[in-house]
Each structure stands twice: as structure tokens, then as C-alpha cells.
Design a protein around this motif. Structure first.
Motif, PDB file in Angstrom:
ATOM      1  N   TYR A 113       0.808  -1.237   0.000  1.00  0.00           N
ATOM      2  CA  TYR A 113       0.000   0.000   0.000  1.00  0.00           C
ATOM      3  C   TYR A 113       0.834   1.277   0.000  1.00  0.00           C
ATOM      4  O   TYR A 113       0.413   2.300   0.528  1.00  0.00           O
ATOM      5  CB  TYR A 113      -0.959   0.008   1.198  1.00  0.00           C
ATOM      6  CG  TYR A 113      -2.190   0.860   0.980  1.00  0.00           C
ATOM      7  CD1 TYR A 113      -3.054   0.614  -0.074  1.00  0.00           C
ATOM      8  CD2 TYR A 113      -2.495   1.905   1.845  1.00  0.00           C
ATOM      9  CE1 TYR A 113      -4.187   1.386  -0.267  1.00  0.00           C
ATOM     10  CE2 TYR A 113      -3.627   2.680   1.657  1.00  0.00           C
ATOM     11  CZ  TYR A 113      -4.479   2.421   0.594  1.00  0.00           C
ATOM     12  OH  TYR A 113      -5.605   3.183   0.408  1.00  0.00           O
ATOM     13  N   GLN A 136      -6.905  -2.733   2.104  1.00  0.00           N
ATOM     14  CA  GLN A 136      -7.464  -1.585   1.389  1.00  0.00           C
ATOM     15  C   GLN A 136      -7.948  -1.953  -0.021  1.00  0.00           C
ATOM     16  O   GLN A 136      -8.852  -1.291  -0.547  1.00  0.00           O
ATOM     17  CB  GLN A 136      -6.431  -0.471   1.292  1.00  0.00           C
ATOM     18  CG  GLN A 136      -6.022   0.131   2.631  1.00  0.00           C
ATOM     19  CD  GLN A 136      -4.874  -0.636   3.290  1.00  0.00           C
ATOM     20  OE1 GLN A 136      -4.549  -1.769   2.895  1.00  0.00           O
ATOM     21  NE2 GLN A 136      -4.251  -0.029   4.282  1.00  0.00           N
ATOM     22  N   THR A 161      -6.356   4.448  -3.332  1.00  0.00           N
ATOM     23  CA  THR A 161      -6.041   3.023  -3.399  1.00  0.00           C
ATOM     24  C   THR A 161      -5.701   2.610  -4.825  1.00  0.00           C
ATOM     25  O   THR A 161      -4.776   1.823  -5.048  1.00  0.00           O
ATOM     26  CB  THR A 161      -7.224   2.196  -2.863  1.00  0.00           C
ATOM     27  OG1 THR A 161      -7.491   2.575  -1.503  1.00  0.00           O
ATOM     28  CG2 THR A 161      -6.933   0.712  -2.918  1.00  0.00           C
ATOM     29  N   GLU A 298     -10.259   5.544   6.016  1.00  0.00           N
ATOM     30  CA  GLU A 298      -9.893   4.132   5.822  1.00  0.00           C
ATOM     31  C   GLU A 298     -10.255   3.313   7.043  1.00  0.00           C
ATOM     32  O   GLU A 298     -10.809   2.216   6.943  1.00  0.00           O
ATOM     33  CB  GLU A 298      -8.394   4.010   5.533  1.00  0.00           C
ATOM     34  CG  GLU A 298      -7.914   2.585   5.392  1.00  0.00           C
ATOM     35  CD  GLU A 298      -6.394   2.474   5.411  1.00  0.00           C
ATOM     36  OE1 GLU A 298      -5.879   1.530   6.036  1.00  0.00           O
ATOM     37  OE2 GLU A 298      -5.732   3.339   4.800  1.00  0.00           O
ATOM     38  N   ASN A 302     -12.645   0.108   7.883  1.00  0.00           N
ATOM     39  CA  ASN A 302     -12.159  -1.060   8.630  1.00  0.00           C
ATOM     40  C   ASN A 302     -13.100  -1.401   9.775  1.00  0.00           C
ATOM     41  O   ASN A 302     -13.480  -2.564   9.985  1.00  0.00           O
ATOM     42  CB  ASN A 302     -10.767  -0.794   9.210  1.00  0.00           C
ATOM     43  CG  ASN A 302      -9.672  -0.753   8.177  1.00  0.00           C
ATOM     44  OD1 ASN A 302      -9.867  -1.125   7.029  1.00  0.00           O
ATOM     45  ND2 ASN A 302      -8.503  -0.293   8.583  1.00  0.00           N
TER      46      ASN A 302
END
Length: 370
Positions: A113, A136, A161, A298, A302
Motif C-alpha cells: 500500500y 485496502q 487506493t 480508511e 475497517n
């Protein structure tokens, strides 16, 4: 095969994933020739990573998200302004990344990432194929369910992403649950370390925690003053602090140390976190109830995904009374344990499979991002 890792240097999850994958590759007869890690002025390389990773580690300057003045959630405005000023340094880093890829002798690059990896492949066109690994990449899956958050924030998350994976041969998306593959997105189990898989869990009387931004410490200290009998052990990513610091009655802050982190995880009664994917998975595997306090979009995703998988509850502050109440009725998700245990074979099969040798050198049309 010879592999090279490029690791985003924020948080602990990408580091532990890199350590785990290196161990798996070595066990299966492969080699990791070099590890590149993004660095910034606000993050230090965890000592446990240097002590554990076997391959040579090199650093490069990489984009970083800056927190608000209270050092809690990410400040988008500050982050954009700071990274624009650092643009010349990032361009130099991209040339450095290409040079290291060419000189390392790697057959495949693994990207954890890191934004500059995707940009390096888009603009400088290294000839070695690369694979992206991270939770991600599930955000790009057609069946992923998002929380009800700001649409612009969600768009920017997906856009970022995609930038990290420009030209990638494969995207390996770590997931709490099995899902069907979607084009070049392959869904695989979380990448947890051998130490987590073999840990013996105990039922302790303290709350374990981790804060990626130290600004949340005030909330934990305030809770400790109101509940001095509740033992708490929190880890944080704060530079230049002692290994252990007693702050109040029964409250200890610890420097980030992965051996100690897992030791405290295995014996706690509950876990409070700023919603990083890796530590949530560790708590789920060990069977500990979790409270998640996201610090950016993000982590909002999650936390929402983890709550749907039965990990725990989501809050906007470290109100640990809510966690204690939840822990009384918590039931571990045992199917998650079986899913995680299938990770090594699934991951090695993907990496040993037919990786497309023809990387994509053109930047995709902007219309693809809308």
C-alpha cells in the motif's frame, strides 16, 4: 523466485504483514532480496521490524497523512499542503525506487500500500511485475459494503487506493470474510504472524490498547482518573518515549514493541484500538472483544467491516465503559479462525501462479476513477 518488498511506513500493520510474508516465502524456498520502507518526519521505523525482518532494509521519503492540531483524526487540508511542498523529494524517491527495483535482481515486487510504488510504475515504467497486498484493495471490490460516510471521502479513499496499484499484475485483498474474486482482485485471509497463530490466550483483568495518534491519550488518562481501579496497558507510536511509562493509577503507556504487544493482547479482557486492520484481526483470532475508534476514512471502513464480522463495537472516543459492557456478551467468531488458518497456502499459490509479466505502463483514464 526472488521478491522485493515496498512497505508503507505508517502504523504497524504493513510491517507485521511484511514480516509474515517474508517468513512464508522463505519457508517455501523463495528469497526476499530487499525491503524498501517509506519514511517521514513524523514516523519512526519500529524496532521490532528491524530486529525481525531478514532482508536488507532501505528507506525513502514518502507521503504522509498529518493529524489535526489535537493529534487525533487525520487533517486532510494539512496533509495535502504538506505533501505538495514535499513533491520534489517524492519525485526523487520514485527514481530511487526504480533504481532499487532494477538493481535488486527481484523477479516480483510486493507493494504493501505504498503510493509511490504505483506512481513509479505509472511514470517510470520498471520492467519487473508487481503485486499489491492489503485490506485496502477490498475497497475496490464490487461487493464491498461501505459505511454511510461522506461520499467525497469515500471517493478519495478509492482513488488513492487505485493510485497505489497502477500497473499491478494482481491485487490481493485481505478480508475478514471469504468473498468471490473480482477481476484482478483476489480475496485472501488476513496475513497474521506465526506468533499470533500459536498464542495461548488467557482471561486477564486489564484493558489492552493501541493508538496510532497520541492525541487520544488524554481520553485514556481521563478515563483512568474516573476509574483508578481498572488496569490499562496502551501502546502508542510516539517517538522518543521510554519502553514503559506509568501515567496514573493502573495506567501504563508502552513504546511500540511487537513481542510485548502480543503478550498483553493474549492476557487482556478487552482491546481498544484506533481501528487498524491488523490488530483487529489479531484480537479476533485470539478471541478478544474490540472497541474501534477510527482516525480517518480508511479506518472508518475497517471498523464498519470488522463490526459486521463480529469483532466488536465502533465509537468516536475511548469510552471504555462501552467496551466493558460489550465484553460481557461477546462471542468469538470461530469461523474467522479457520479462514485465517488457510492464508499461507492461498497466498503462496497466488504468488507462485502465473503473474502477468507485462505491466501496465499507461496511466488509466481518469474516467475509470468515477
Amino acid at each position: 523466485m526472488k521478491f522485493m518488498f515496498i512497505v508503507q511506513g505508517e502504523g504497524r500493520g504493513h510491517f507485521t504483514q511484511a514480516i509474515t510474508l517474508e517468513e512464508m516465502l522463505l519457508k517455501n524456498g523463495h528469497e526476499v532480496v530487499e525491503v524498501l520502507v517509506g519514511k517521514s518526519s513524523s514516523r519512526s521505523l519500529p524496532g521490532f521490524f528491524n530486529r525481525t525482518i531478514k532482508a536488507p532494509v532501505k528507506r525513502f521519503i514518502s507521503p504522509n497523512f498529518l493529524p489535526t492540531a489535537q493529534n487525533k483524526r487525520v487533517s486532510l487540508g494539512r496533509s495535502v499542503a504538506y505533501n505538495l511542498l514535499q513533491l520534489p523529494a517524492y519525485i526523487n524517491s520514485m527514481f530511487y525506487i526504480k533504481q532499487r527495483i532494477q538493481e535488486s535482481g527481484a523477479d516480483v515486487v510486493i507493494n504493501f500500500y505504498e503510493l509511490l510504488t504505483g506512481l513509479t510504475y505509472a511514470f517510470l515504467r520498471p520492467r519487473i511485475p508487481y503485486v499489491c497486498i492489503g485490506h485496502q484493495y477490498l475497497f475496490l471490490h464490487k461487493d464491498f459494503e461501505f459505511p454511510k460516510k461522506n461520499p467525497l471521502s469515500l471517493f478519495m479513499l478509492r482513488f488513492f487506493t487505485r493510485l497505489t496499484s497502477l500497473g499491478a499484475s494482481k491485487k490481493l485483498a485481505l478480508s475478514f470474510n471469504p468473498m468471490e474474486d473480482d477481476n484482478n482482485i483476489t480475496v485472501i485471509p488476513p496475513l497474521l504472524r506465526r506468533e499470533v497463530l500459536s498464542i495461548q490466550a488467557e482471561q486477564g483483568d486489564y484493558i489492552h490498547g493501541y493508538m496510532v495518534n497520541a492525541g487520544y491519550a488524554d481520553q485514556v488518562i481521563s478515563y483512568n482518573k474516573e476509574h483508578p481501579d481498572q488496569a490499562m496497558h496502551f501502546f502508542w507510536d510516539k517517538p522518543d518515549m521510554p519502553e514503559e511509562m506509568k501515567v496514573g493509577d493502573n495506567l501504563f503507556f508502552h513504546a511500540l514493541n511487537d513481542v510485548d504487544f502480543l503478550k498483553y493482547m493474549s492476557r487482556c479482557k478487552a482491546y481498544a484500538s484506533t481501528a487498524g486492520f491488523e490488530s483487529i484481526c489479531e484480537a479476533m483470532y485470539i478471541g478478544k472483544p474490540v472497541m474501534m475508534v477510527p482516525v480517518h476514512i480508511e479506518q472508518d471502513c475497517n471498523a464498519y467491516d470488522a463490526a459486521r464480522a463480529g469483532a466488536g463495537i465502533v465509537d468516536d472516543s475511548f469510552n471504555l465503559d462501552n467496551l466493558i459492557e460489550f465484553s460481557k456478551e461477546y462471542v468469538p467468531n470461530r469461523s474467522f479462525t479457520y479462514w485465517v488458518n488457510s492464508c499461507e497456502r492461498a497466498l503462496i499459490d497466488e504468488l507462485e501462479g502465473n503473474i502477468d509479466q507485462h505491466t501496465i505502463f499507461a496511466i488509466p483514464a481518469l474516467s475509470n476513477y468515477f
